[in-house]
Design a protein around this motif. Structure first.
Motif, PDB file in Angstrom:
ATOM      1  N   ALA A   1      -6.206  43.298  28.637  1.00  0.00           N
ATOM      2  CA  ALA A   1      -5.533  44.593  28.810  1.00  0.00           C
ATOM      3  C   ALA A   1      -5.015  45.107  27.473  1.00  0.00           C
ATOM      4  O   ALA A   1      -4.527  44.333  26.635  1.00  0.00           O
ATOM      5  CB  ALA A   1      -4.381  44.459  29.798  1.00  0.00           C
ATOM      6  N   GLY A   2      -5.100  46.417  27.265  1.00  0.00           N
ATOM      7  CA  GLY A   2      -4.582  47.036  26.059  1.00  0.00           C
ATOM      8  C   GLY A   2      -3.132  47.448  26.227  1.00  0.00           C
ATOM      9  O   GLY A   2      -2.595  47.440  27.345  1.00  0.00           O
TER      10      GLY A   2
ATOM     11  N   VAL B   1      -0.068  47.139  33.886  1.00  0.00           N
ATOM     12  CA  VAL B   1      -0.296  45.728  34.203  1.00  0.00           C
ATOM     13  C   VAL B   1       0.748  45.140  35.159  1.00  0.00           C
ATOM     14  O   VAL B   1       0.541  44.071  35.713  1.00  0.00           O
ATOM     15  CB  VAL B   1      -0.305  44.881  32.918  1.00  0.00           C
ATOM     16  CG1 VAL B   1      -1.461  45.271  32.008  1.00  0.00           C
ATOM     17  CG2 VAL B   1       1.032  44.979  32.183  1.00  0.00           C
ATOM     18  N   CYS B   2       1.880  45.826  35.336  1.00  0.00           N
ATOM     19  CA  CYS B   2       3.011  45.190  35.992  1.00  0.00           C
ATOM     20  C   CYS B   2       3.862  46.216  36.717  1.00  0.00           C
ATOM     21  O   CYS B   2       3.994  47.362  36.280  1.00  0.00           O
ATOM     22  CB  CYS B   2       3.859  44.477  34.928  1.00  0.00           C
ATOM     23  SG  CYS B   2       5.402  43.737  35.502  1.00  0.00           S
TER      24      CYS B   2
ATOM     25  N   LEU C   1       2.506  30.454  36.255  1.00  0.00           N
ATOM     26  CA  LEU C   1       1.636  31.169  37.186  1.00  0.00           C
ATOM     27  C   LEU C   1       0.242  30.534  37.234  1.00  0.00           C
ATOM     28  O   LEU C   1      -0.360  30.435  38.310  1.00  0.00           O
ATOM     29  CB  LEU C   1       1.539  32.640  36.788  1.00  0.00           C
ATOM     30  CG  LEU C   1       2.796  33.480  37.035  1.00  0.00           C
ATOM     31  CD1 LEU C   1       2.587  34.912  36.545  1.00  0.00           C
ATOM     32  CD2 LEU C   1       3.179  33.485  38.516  1.00  0.00           C
ATOM     33  N   ASP C   2      -0.254  30.087  36.098  1.00  0.00           N
ATOM     34  CA  ASP C   2      -1.556  29.399  36.088  1.00  0.00           C
ATOM     35  C   ASP C   2      -1.515  28.134  36.935  1.00  0.00           C
ATOM     36  O   ASP C   2      -2.459  27.842  37.688  1.00  0.00           O
ATOM     37  CB  ASP C   2      -1.962  29.049  34.651  1.00  0.00           C
ATOM     38  CG  ASP C   2      -2.503  30.246  33.886  1.00  0.00           C
ATOM     39  OD1 ASP C   2      -2.790  31.276  34.523  1.00  0.00           O
ATOM     40  OD2 ASP C   2      -2.623  30.145  32.649  1.00  0.00           O
TER      41      ASP C   2
ATOM     42  N   ILE D   1       5.997  42.147  39.071  1.00  0.00           N
ATOM     43  CA  ILE D   1       4.798  41.860  39.857  1.00  0.00           C
ATOM     44  C   ILE D   1       3.582  42.069  38.956  1.00  0.00           C
ATOM     45  O   ILE D   1       3.296  43.190  38.526  1.00  0.00           O
ATOM     46  CB  ILE D   1       4.740  42.775  41.092  1.00  0.00           C
ATOM     47  CG1 ILE D   1       6.024  42.621  41.917  1.00  0.00           C
ATOM     48  CG2 ILE D   1       3.507  42.464  41.932  1.00  0.00           C
ATOM     49  CD1 ILE D   1       6.178  43.655  43.015  1.00  0.00           C
ATOM     50  N   TYR D   2       2.870  40.992  38.672  1.00  0.00           N
ATOM     51  CA  TYR D   2       1.769  41.019  37.699  1.00  0.00           C
ATOM     52  C   TYR D   2       0.434  41.191  38.417  1.00  0.00           C
ATOM     53  O   TYR D   2      -0.227  40.214  38.774  1.00  0.00           O
ATOM     54  CB  TYR D   2       1.787  39.746  36.858  1.00  0.00           C
ATOM     55  CG  TYR D   2       2.995  39.654  35.965  1.00  0.00           C
ATOM     56  CD1 TYR D   2       3.039  40.361  34.764  1.00  0.00           C
ATOM     57  CD2 TYR D   2       4.104  38.899  36.327  1.00  0.00           C
ATOM     58  CE1 TYR D   2       4.153  40.304  33.941  1.00  0.00           C
ATOM     59  CE2 TYR D   2       5.221  38.837  35.506  1.00  0.00           C
ATOM     60  CZ  TYR D   2       5.242  39.544  34.314  1.00  0.00           C
ATOM     61  OH  TYR D   2       6.348  39.490  33.510  1.00  0.00           O
ATOM     62  N   PHE D   3       0.024  42.459  38.610  1.00  0.00           N
ATOM     63  CA  PHE D   3      -1.194  42.728  39.379  1.00  0.00           C
ATOM     64  C   PHE D   3      -2.450  42.718  38.513  1.00  0.00           C
ATOM     65  O   PHE D   3      -3.565  42.681  39.038  1.00  0.00           O
ATOM     66  CB  PHE D   3      -1.081  44.077  40.102  1.00  0.00           C
ATOM     67  CG  PHE D   3      -0.835  45.244  39.202  1.00  0.00           C
ATOM     68  CD1 PHE D   3      -1.860  45.858  38.505  1.00  0.00           C
ATOM     69  CD2 PHE D   3       0.457  45.738  39.042  1.00  0.00           C
ATOM     70  CE1 PHE D   3      -1.632  46.938  37.684  1.00  0.00           C
ATOM     71  CE2 PHE D   3       0.706  46.822  38.211  1.00  0.00           C
ATOM     72  CZ  PHE D   3      -0.347  47.429  37.529  1.00  0.00           C
ATOM     73  N   GLU D   4      -2.302  42.759  37.174  1.00  0.00           N
ATOM     74  CA  GLU D   4      -3.469  42.760  36.289  1.00  0.00           C
ATOM     75  C   GLU D   4      -3.925  41.326  36.041  1.00  0.00           C
ATOM     76  O   GLU D   4      -3.222  40.535  35.407  1.00  0.00           O
ATOM     77  CB  GLU D   4      -3.134  43.438  34.957  1.00  0.00           C
ATOM     78  CG  GLU D   4      -4.243  43.379  33.920  1.00  0.00           C
ATOM     79  CD  GLU D   4      -5.576  43.908  34.416  1.00  0.00           C
ATOM     80  OE1 GLU D   4      -6.523  43.097  34.507  1.00  0.00           O
ATOM     81  OE2 GLU D   4      -5.652  45.117  34.732  1.00  0.00           O
ATOM     82  N   ALA D   5      -5.116  40.981  36.549  1.00  0.00           N
ATOM     83  CA  ALA D   5      -5.620  39.615  36.417  1.00  0.00           C
ATOM     84  C   ALA D   5      -6.044  39.293  34.988  1.00  0.00           C
ATOM     85  O   ALA D   5      -5.854  38.183  34.505  1.00  0.00           O
ATOM     86  CB  ALA D   5      -6.790  39.395  37.378  1.00  0.00           C
TER      87      ALA D   5
END
Length: 293
Positions: free
Chosen positions: A279-280, A285-286, A164-165, A270-274
């Motif tokens: 994130a804890g 996050v997903c 993804l990066d 779907i990874y919406f948390e940038a």
């Protein structure tokens, strides 16, 4: 009179005076002759001498420590290739390889323990799925840059963020990221099934993305995701871990079946948390989602 002082056979015998037979060496090293022959074949522990005619092996007493090291590493169930890496190193560098291997073993053991608990509860009828709120959302058509790979479940945690990066970096050259990154699973990814899985990043400039994909076709693809409706559930970072995430997939599948809908494409995360690292465990996050019709 013939001079025998430099008889090669006598010199060879003298050389062996300090050596151990394979039986003697096996007793000192706590390895069987069969194991010693195998480790010789694999390059882990070569004998000091091998008789060219009989194939009989002799070892130096100084090789005992290396042999015992191999035996101890085998008690850790370390693969032979990894053992070769350790015995080729010395001191702290060898210790680091052992520590890295054991950390991987402990991580794998923890994952296997979680799977065993999941299966025990499921098969015994004690499993209770968390209360998930299933939702639907309509998604517009979008162009996505992709990396697609056949890989097993253990490889996902490292491959997904790295892929993804790479795609996010590529998207900056193609009008920027135009939607939420996701991973699509075109077939099951598990310990035995290798997918494939596909990382996807929506892009804003289709023509630029076409040019980029053509130039980097060996690693990157471009496809058009059709407009579609997704049934999904939102999960926390803790729930993303395997096997916890399986219950989320099952909950969405059950919801779809109960309503007489049809799964219309590969399931996805779907990874919406940038800020994933920030994130804890309890932060959402997903989304686990299925296209439906």
């Amino acid at each position: 009179m013939e001079d025998l002082t430099n008889d090669p056979a006598e010199d060879h015998a003298d050389d062996r005076a300090e050596l151990l037979t394979i039986g003697e060496f096996a007793a000192r090293s706590r390895l069987s002759p069969k194991a010693l022959r195998l480790y010789d074949h694999l390059g882990l522990l070569a004998p000091a001498q091998v008789d060219a005619v009989t194939g009989y092996r002799w070892y130096r007493p100084g090789q005992v420590e290396r042999a015992r090291l191999v035996a101890l590493l085998r008690q850790l169930d370390m693969p032979l290739a990894r053992i070769a890496e350790v015995v080729a190193l010395t001191g702290p560098r060898a210790a680091d390889v052992v520590a890295e291997y054991w950390a991987e073993r402990e991580e794998r053991h923890a994952t296997q323990g979680a799977v065993a608990t999941y299966l025990r509860d499921r098969l015994s009828g004690r499993r209770r799925s968390p209360m998930y709120e299933i939702r639907t959302v309509d998604v517009a058509e979008q162009a996505v840059l992709t990396e697609r790979r056949h890989l097993l479940a253990a490889e996902l945690p490292r491959w997904i963020p790295a892929a993804l990066d790479r795609l996010v970096g590529a998207a900056e050259q193609c009008g920027g990221v135009a939607g939420v990154p996701f991973v699509a699973y075109h077939a099951e990814v598990s310990l035995d099934s290798d997918g494939p899985a596909e990382t996807c990043v929506p892009v804003g400039d289709v023509r630029a993305a076409e040019a980029y994909a053509a130039e980097n076709h060996r690693t990157t693809g471009l496809r058009i995701e059709p407009a579609q409706r997704l049934a999904y559930v939102r999960i926390t970072k803790a729930q993303v871990a395997h096997p916890q995430i399986l219950s989320a997939f099952e909950a969405v599948e059950e919801w779809i079946a109960e309503r007489g809908l049809t799964i219309a494409g590969p399931c996805r995360e779907i990874y919406f948390e940038a800020d994933w690292d920030g994130a804890g465990p309890s932060d959402e996050v997903c989304d686990v989602a299925f296209p439906v019709r």
